[in-house]
Structure formats: C-alpha cells, structure tokens
Scaffold this motif. Structure first.
Motif, PDB file in Angstrom:
ATOM      1  N   ALA A 197       8.202   8.769   2.771  1.00 40.06           N
ATOM      2  CA  ALA A 197       9.440   9.541   2.940  1.00 40.06           C
ATOM      3  C   ALA A 197       9.592  10.610   1.872  1.00 40.06           C
ATOM      4  O   ALA A 197      10.341  11.569   2.039  1.00 40.06           O
TER       5      ALA A 197
ATOM      6  N   ARG B 155       5.155  -4.406  -3.831  1.00 44.51           N
ATOM      7  CA  ARG B 155       5.785  -4.437  -2.505  1.00 44.51           C
ATOM      8  C   ARG B 155       7.080  -3.643  -2.411  1.00 44.51           C
ATOM      9  O   ARG B 155       7.777  -3.721  -1.402  1.00 44.51           O
TER      10      ARG B 155
ATOM     11  N   ARG C 258      14.875   3.455  -1.313  1.00 43.46           N
ATOM     12  CA  ARG C 258      14.141   3.493  -2.585  1.00 43.46           C
ATOM     13  C   ARG C 258      14.274   2.139  -3.282  1.00 43.46           C
ATOM     14  O   ARG C 258      15.388   1.612  -3.384  1.00 43.46           O
TER      15      ARG C 258
ATOM     16  N   HIS D 116      12.030   8.236  -8.147  1.00 37.65           N
ATOM     17  CA  HIS D 116      10.988   9.106  -8.708  1.00 37.65           C
ATOM     18  C   HIS D 116       9.602   8.447  -8.682  1.00 37.65           C
ATOM     19  O   HIS D 116       8.812   8.643  -9.594  1.00 37.65           O
TER      20      HIS D 116
ATOM     21  N   ASN E 297      14.547   6.319   4.493  1.00 38.84           N
ATOM     22  CA  ASN E 297      13.936   5.135   3.882  1.00 38.84           C
ATOM     23  C   ASN E 297      14.808   4.658   2.725  1.00 38.84           C
ATOM     24  O   ASN E 297      15.812   5.296   2.409  1.00 38.84           O
TER      25      ASN E 297
ATOM     26  N   ASN F 212       2.349  -3.333   7.071  1.00 40.34           N
ATOM     27  CA  ASN F 212       2.341  -2.253   8.065  1.00 40.34           C
ATOM     28  C   ASN F 212       0.941  -2.015   8.610  1.00 40.34           C
ATOM     29  O   ASN F 212      -0.050  -2.332   7.958  1.00 40.34           O
TER      30      ASN F 212
ATOM     31  N   SER G 192       7.117   5.397   0.334  1.00 43.92           N
ATOM     32  CA  SER G 192       6.343   6.498  -0.256  1.00 43.92           C
ATOM     33  C   SER G 192       6.131   7.649   0.728  1.00 43.92           C
ATOM     34  O   SER G 192       6.060   8.811   0.315  1.00 43.92           O
TER      35      SER G 192
ATOM     36  N   VAL H 151       2.664 -10.796   3.499  1.00 40.40           N
ATOM     37  CA  VAL H 151       2.416 -11.782   2.441  1.00 40.40           C
ATOM     38  C   VAL H 151       3.702 -12.560   2.173  1.00 40.40           C
ATOM     39  O   VAL H 151       4.790 -11.974   2.063  1.00 40.40           O
TER      40      VAL H 151
ATOM     41  N   GLY I 165      10.227  -5.013  -0.801  1.00 39.64           N
ATOM     42  CA  GLY I 165       9.716  -6.294  -0.275  1.00 39.64           C
ATOM     43  C   GLY I 165       9.575  -7.389  -1.332  1.00 39.64           C
ATOM     44  O   GLY I 165       9.285  -8.537  -0.982  1.00 39.64           O
TER      45      GLY I 165
ATOM     46  N   LEU J 103      10.549   1.798  -8.762  1.00 39.07           N
ATOM     47  CA  LEU J 103      10.229   3.231  -8.936  1.00 39.07           C
ATOM     48  C   LEU J 103      11.366   4.130  -8.441  1.00 39.07           C
ATOM     49  O   LEU J 103      11.345   5.345  -8.639  1.00 39.07           O
TER      50      LEU J 103
ATOM     51  N   ALA K 185       0.835  -1.214   0.000  1.00 41.01           N
ATOM     52  CA  ALA K 185       0.000   0.000   0.000  1.00 41.01           C
ATOM     53  C   ALA K 185       0.865   1.258   0.000  1.00 41.01           C
ATOM     54  O   ALA K 185       0.591   2.214   0.710  1.00 41.01           O
ATOM     55  N   GLY K 186       1.925   1.238  -0.821  1.00 43.64           N
ATOM     56  CA  GLY K 186       2.679   2.469  -1.076  1.00 43.64           C
ATOM     57  C   GLY K 186       1.948   3.232  -2.182  1.00 43.64           C
ATOM     58  O   GLY K 186       0.778   2.957  -2.482  1.00 43.64           O
TER      59      GLY K 186
ATOM     60  N   TYR L 119      18.119  19.793  -2.392  1.00 45.26           N
ATOM     61  CA  TYR L 119      16.937  20.520  -2.825  1.00 45.26           C
ATOM     62  C   TYR L 119      16.199  21.016  -1.597  1.00 45.26           C
ATOM     63  O   TYR L 119      16.311  20.437  -0.513  1.00 45.26           O
TER      64      TYR L 119
ATOM     65  N   GLY M  97      17.901   6.926   1.479  1.00 44.18           N
ATOM     66  CA  GLY M  97      17.724   8.376   1.323  1.00 44.18           C
ATOM     67  C   GLY M  97      17.399   8.988   2.670  1.00 44.18           C
ATOM     68  O   GLY M  97      16.630   8.424   3.451  1.00 44.18           O
TER      69      GLY M  97
HETATM   70  C1  LIG Z   1      14.204  10.414   1.186  1.00 42.21           C
HETATM   71  C2  LIG Z   1      13.416  10.106  -0.057  1.00 42.21           C
HETATM   72  C3  LIG Z   1      12.894  11.157  -0.804  1.00 42.21           C
HETATM   73  C4  LIG Z   1      12.165  10.872  -1.981  1.00 42.21           C
HETATM   74  N1  LIG Z   1      11.632  11.924  -2.664  1.00 42.21           N
HETATM   75  C5  LIG Z   1      10.929  11.681  -3.809  1.00 42.21           C
HETATM   76  C6  LIG Z   1      10.350  12.758  -4.525  1.00 42.21           C
HETATM   77  O1  LIG Z   1      10.468  13.919  -4.126  1.00 42.21           O
HETATM   78  N2  LIG Z   1       9.675  12.483  -5.675  1.00 42.21           N
HETATM   79  C7  LIG Z   1       9.515  11.206  -6.132  1.00 42.21           C
HETATM   80  O2  LIG Z   1       8.905  11.026  -7.196  1.00 42.21           O
HETATM   81  N3  LIG Z   1      10.026  10.154  -5.442  1.00 42.21           N
HETATM   82  C8  LIG Z   1      10.734  10.357  -4.298  1.00 42.21           C
HETATM   83  N4  LIG Z   1      11.262   9.310  -3.596  1.00 42.21           N
HETATM   84  C9  LIG Z   1      11.107   7.952  -4.133  1.00 42.21           C
HETATM   85  C10 LIG Z   1       9.744   7.341  -3.766  1.00 42.21           C
HETATM   86  O3  LIG Z   1       9.520   7.499  -2.396  1.00 42.21           O
HETATM   87  C11 LIG Z   1       9.703   5.860  -4.161  1.00 42.21           C
HETATM   88  O4  LIG Z   1      10.030   5.707  -5.523  1.00 42.21           O
HETATM   89  C12 LIG Z   1       8.292   5.287  -3.952  1.00 42.21           C
HETATM   90  O5  LIG Z   1       7.863   5.542  -2.645  1.00 42.21           O
HETATM   91  C13 LIG Z   1       8.205   3.789  -4.226  1.00 42.21           C
HETATM   92  O6  LIG Z   1       6.854   3.441  -4.021  1.00 42.21           O
HETATM   93  P1  LIG Z   1       6.318   1.943  -3.994  1.00 42.21           P
HETATM   94  O7  LIG Z   1       4.853   2.009  -3.847  1.00 42.21           O
HETATM   95  O8  LIG Z   1       6.903   1.198  -5.154  1.00 42.21           O
HETATM   96  O9  LIG Z   1       7.012   1.292  -2.698  1.00 42.21           O
HETATM   97  P2  LIG Z   1       6.740   1.532  -1.135  1.00 42.21           P
HETATM   98  O10 LIG Z   1       6.308   2.905  -0.836  1.00 42.21           O
HETATM   99  O11 LIG Z   1       7.954   1.011  -0.453  1.00 42.21           O
HETATM  100  O12 LIG Z   1       5.509   0.582  -0.826  1.00 42.21           O
HETATM  101  C14 LIG Z   1       5.638  -0.810  -0.722  1.00 42.21           C
HETATM  102  C15 LIG Z   1       4.632  -1.320   0.303  1.00 42.21           C
HETATM  103  O13 LIG Z   1       4.686  -2.745   0.301  1.00 42.21           O
HETATM  104  C16 LIG Z   1       4.569  -3.209   1.626  1.00 42.21           C
HETATM  105  N5  LIG Z   1       5.159  -4.539   1.705  1.00 42.21           N
HETATM  106  C17 LIG Z   1       6.445  -4.898   1.434  1.00 42.21           C
HETATM  107  N6  LIG Z   1       6.607  -6.228   1.598  1.00 42.21           N
HETATM  108  C18 LIG Z   1       5.407  -6.721   1.983  1.00 42.21           C
HETATM  109  C19 LIG Z   1       4.927  -8.034   2.307  1.00 42.21           C
HETATM  110  N7  LIG Z   1       5.726  -9.109   2.253  1.00 42.21           N
HETATM  111  N8  LIG Z   1       3.636  -8.181   2.668  1.00 42.21           N
HETATM  112  C20 LIG Z   1       2.779  -7.100   2.717  1.00 42.21           C
HETATM  113  N9  LIG Z   1       3.193  -5.850   2.429  1.00 42.21           N
HETATM  114  C21 LIG Z   1       4.476  -5.662   2.056  1.00 42.21           C
HETATM  115  C22 LIG Z   1       5.343  -2.164   2.440  1.00 42.21           C
HETATM  116  O14 LIG Z   1       4.933  -2.215   3.794  1.00 42.21           O
HETATM  117  C23 LIG Z   1       4.952  -0.884   1.726  1.00 42.21           C
HETATM  118  O15 LIG Z   1       3.804  -0.310   2.322  1.00 42.21           O
HETATM  119  C24 LIG Z   1      11.982   9.534  -2.409  1.00 42.21           C
HETATM  120  C25 LIG Z   1      12.493   8.491  -1.639  1.00 42.21           C
HETATM  121  C26 LIG Z   1      13.205   8.763  -0.470  1.00 42.21           C
HETATM  122  C27 LIG Z   1      13.736   7.629   0.350  1.00 42.21           C
END
Ligand SMILES: Cc1cc2nc3c(=O)[nH]c(=O)nc-3n(C[C@H](O)[C@H](O)[C@H](O)COP(=O)(O)OP(=O)(O)OC[C@H]3O[C@@H](n4cnc5c(N)ncnc54)[C@H](O)[C@@H]3O)c2cc1C
Length: 351
Positions: free
Chosen positions: A43, A197, A294, A319, A292, A32, A41, A173, A200, A316, A8-9, A238, A212
C-alpha cells in the motif's frame, strides 16, 4: 544455517535478502498467495522522508531514516531488475490562509533537530514547481527521496527465488517458538526463526493497525515533478509523482483497524485538497484505491528484538519503507553478535 522467516512484507523480504547474502538457507512463510498485494507494504506510497516524519515522530525515526536513505541506492543495485528510486528533495507548501501551518511545521523541525536548517530551505514554490507558483512560499527539504514500493517488493521476490529461498505461500503460521515455526498442519525446524508478521503478530506484541487510504490518479494535464506536501489544518495531503503522469495521493491516518474500501469522506477530503493545489487534478482519473493498516506499537516506534532464538521486527507504523533497510541492518548486527557468543559458548564447553 537454516533460517525461517514469517511475513513477506518489506521487513521479511529485506531480512531474507540479508540472510541469503550471508549464505544461509532461508525459508519464507506468508499467509498470502505469491502474487498477492495484500500486505501493508504494497500500500505504501514509497516516500522516504526522514525529516518530514520528524514533525510527529521521535528523533530515532529521523536517524534510522537517514541511515536507510544511505543504504537504499546500494541495495537497489544488488537487485536484478531496475527499481524506480530518486532522491531529489521534496516540497512542503500551504495556501496563503494556512501559512501558519507551514510555519508551525518548520518550527517543530527546528525544535527537534538542532541542525535542521542544513536540510531545509525557504523557497519560492515557482522555482521548483512552476505549475504551483500560485502557492507562493514553501519549504524545500533537500534530502528526501521516493521509490516504487511495488517494484522494490517484486524485485526482492525475484532475487530471493533466484537464490533458492523456499517461499511457502498461503501458509498461515500459528506459532513462532525458538527453533520452530508451527502451522495447523506441520511443525518446521530451523536454527533461528524471525517474526515479521506486521499486524499479524498481535498475540505476541501490543500491536494495533492504523488505517490508511491512498488514491492513484492519472493526471495528464498536471506537471509536478517533486514529492509535494500540502499543509492544512484538517486535510493534509501528499502528492507523489510517478512516471506516466501517475500521482499517488495520500494518505489518511485513522485509528481503526478497518480494511474496508476507501470512504466517501476520505475521498472527498483527499481529492478536494488535491484540486485546491492544482485545478487540473479535476480532470484526473482515479485508477486505483488502496486501503491497509499500518502495524503500530503503543510508542509508535519500531521494535528490533532478538531473544531466545526468536527475532522480531515490527511496529514499522507509517514509515516502514523508509526504516526497513536500517532496521534490518540493526537486526543483522544483533544476529551476528548472538552467533559469535553462541560459538564462544560452544568452544568453552568443548574445551
Ligand atoms: C496507505 C499507506 C501508505 C504508506 N506510505 C508509506 C510511505 O510512503 N513510506 C513508508 O516508509 N511507509 C509507508 N507506509 C507504511 C508501510 O507500508 C508499513 O510500515 C510497512 O508496510 C510495514 O511492513 P511490514 O513488513 O512490517 O508489514 P506487512 O507489510 O504488513 O507484512 C507482514 C506480512 O506478514 C504476513 N503475515 C501476517 N500474519 C501471518 C501469519 N499468521 N502467517 C503467515 N504470514 C503472516 C502478511 O500476509 C504480510 O505479508 C504506508 C502505509 C499505508 C497503509
């Protein structure tokens, strides 16, 4: 149709929202707790800058980013609560001793994008940010935006719950297989399953986490209105202005999957660079420290796969907030095609 989504990111929530809008019955799993901000996400600084990212990324990131920037306003309108979003351009500058960095940045953009100068202007910094007049020249990236990431994630959560998405919180999961999501306790059946995930999904994809660190400052004596990047040979930063004199200061990028607290070195580098940009940051208060990792694939590009009844959005990287709407849209196109061919196959068998 019953859809199961794990993670749920930003990717999982946006995908769930698109599925709900199609009228499907969605179950969203996350390890979570419901109100946790542990996902990567949460962060994110919320910078939407396809062009600035292009300096170190492939043109596909720019193209996906531009598409997302067009999709965001409509997407935010669909949500029940307001989300801070704006597309007012961003500033890139450097101290006089580092102007070579600024020129190099501009050269790289021109090299990668033929019509780059449609999106970039040479400016006097004072014209956009009077308190940064001492910086002299800068570049103005006309198309760039920003949003409140936490606000967006919370608004998506609200709308998903209102539309009866089943949100299985604190459920880790173990496996995602065609039509099935497995935890240690139970196996759940769906028509289609999706893996969002992030880091994950390491057992299925060659992922790495890239650390980051980001600081939230409250600086009552600083008046910067635009997203501002400081080019520097070692400490690039930034500054992302938010309402109520809040500035997000980031971000480090360290090739290590380390979730421990912000290091002294990173704090020194980030804060010194901010202080060098505007002396009044010296009196700012550090109100939050964020760390967090990336989710990144070896080519640092996103993957949008749909095979054998399992969809995956991942990689991802730095970005994800920028790319998510366009990436999810691509997944929905693939999904619609897969359903159409499935129906054609069923019709052929029946006839
Ligand atoms: C400091 C920082 C600053 C950033 N700033 C930017 C920005 O300004 N602009 C931008 O575009 N991007 C930015 N990013 C990048 C961005 O945050 C990531 O690319 C994005 O959050 C990835 O999203 P996601 O949904 O793929 O993963 P996540 O947000 O990591 O979501 C994955 C989810 O899966 C769940 N999960 C994992 N394993 C399991 C499992 N086995 N069972 C159940 N649930 C599970 C986790 O709990 C989590 O909730 C930044 C990152 C950081 C660290």
């Amino acid at each position: 149709m019953k859809i199961g989504i794990v993670g749920a990111g930003i990717a999982g929530r946006l995908l769930a929202w698109q599925m709900v809008k199609k009228g499907y019955q969605v179950t969203l799993f996350d390890k979570n707790a419901f109100n946790s901000e542990a996902a990567c996400s949460f962060a994110a600084a919320g910078i939407l800058s396809p062009l600035a990212e292009l300096e170190m990324a492939e043109p596909t990131i720019f193209e996906l980013g531009e598409r997302s920037i067009q999709l965001y306003p409509e997407l935010i309108k669909e949500l029940d609560q307001p989300v801070f979003y704006r597309q007012i351009g961003s500033l890139v500058t450097a101290h006089s001793s580092d102007k070579i960095e600024l020129n190099h940045f501009h050269r790289m953009l021109k090299h990668k994008l033929a019509d780059c100068d449609d999106y970039v202007q040479n400016i006097s910094v004072a014209d956009k940010e009077p308190e940064l007049a001492h910086m002299g020249d800068g570049l103005w990236l006309t198309n760039e935006g920003q949003l409140d990431t936490i606000g967006l994630l919370n608004a998506l959560q609200q709308v998903l719950l209102k539309k009866d998405v089943e949100w299985k919180e604190q459920v880790e999961v173990q496996a995602i297989e065609p039509g099935q999501i497995k935890t240690n306790a139970e196996t759940y059946s769906f028509d289609w399953v999706f893996d969002c995930r992030g880091v994950g999904s390491k057992n299925e994809l060659p992922l790495r986490g890239v650390r980051g660190e980001l600081l939230w400052l409250q600086a009552r004596d600083v008046k910067i209105d635009h997203l501002t990047r400081l080019m520097h040979p070692r400490y690039r930063i930034y500054i992302v202005p938010r309402p109520n004199d809040i500035y997000l200061l980031g971000a480090t990028e360290i090739e290590s999957e380390d979730y421990s607290s912000v290091s002294v070195r990173s704090s020194l580098e980030l804060l010194s660079a901010a202080y060098s940009l505007h002396k009044s940051f010296g009196e700012a208060r550090i109100i939050k420290q964020v760390v967090n990792c990336r989710p990144a694939l070896p080519d640092n590009l996103p993957t949008i796969e749909l095979e054998d009844g399992v969809g995956r959005i991942n990689g991802l990287y730095r970005h994800g907030i920028l790319l998510a709407p366009a990436v999810v849209k691509q997944m929905m196109i693939k999904f619609d095609q897969a359903i159409s061919s499935q129906k054609e196959g069923d019709n052929a068998v029946n006839s």
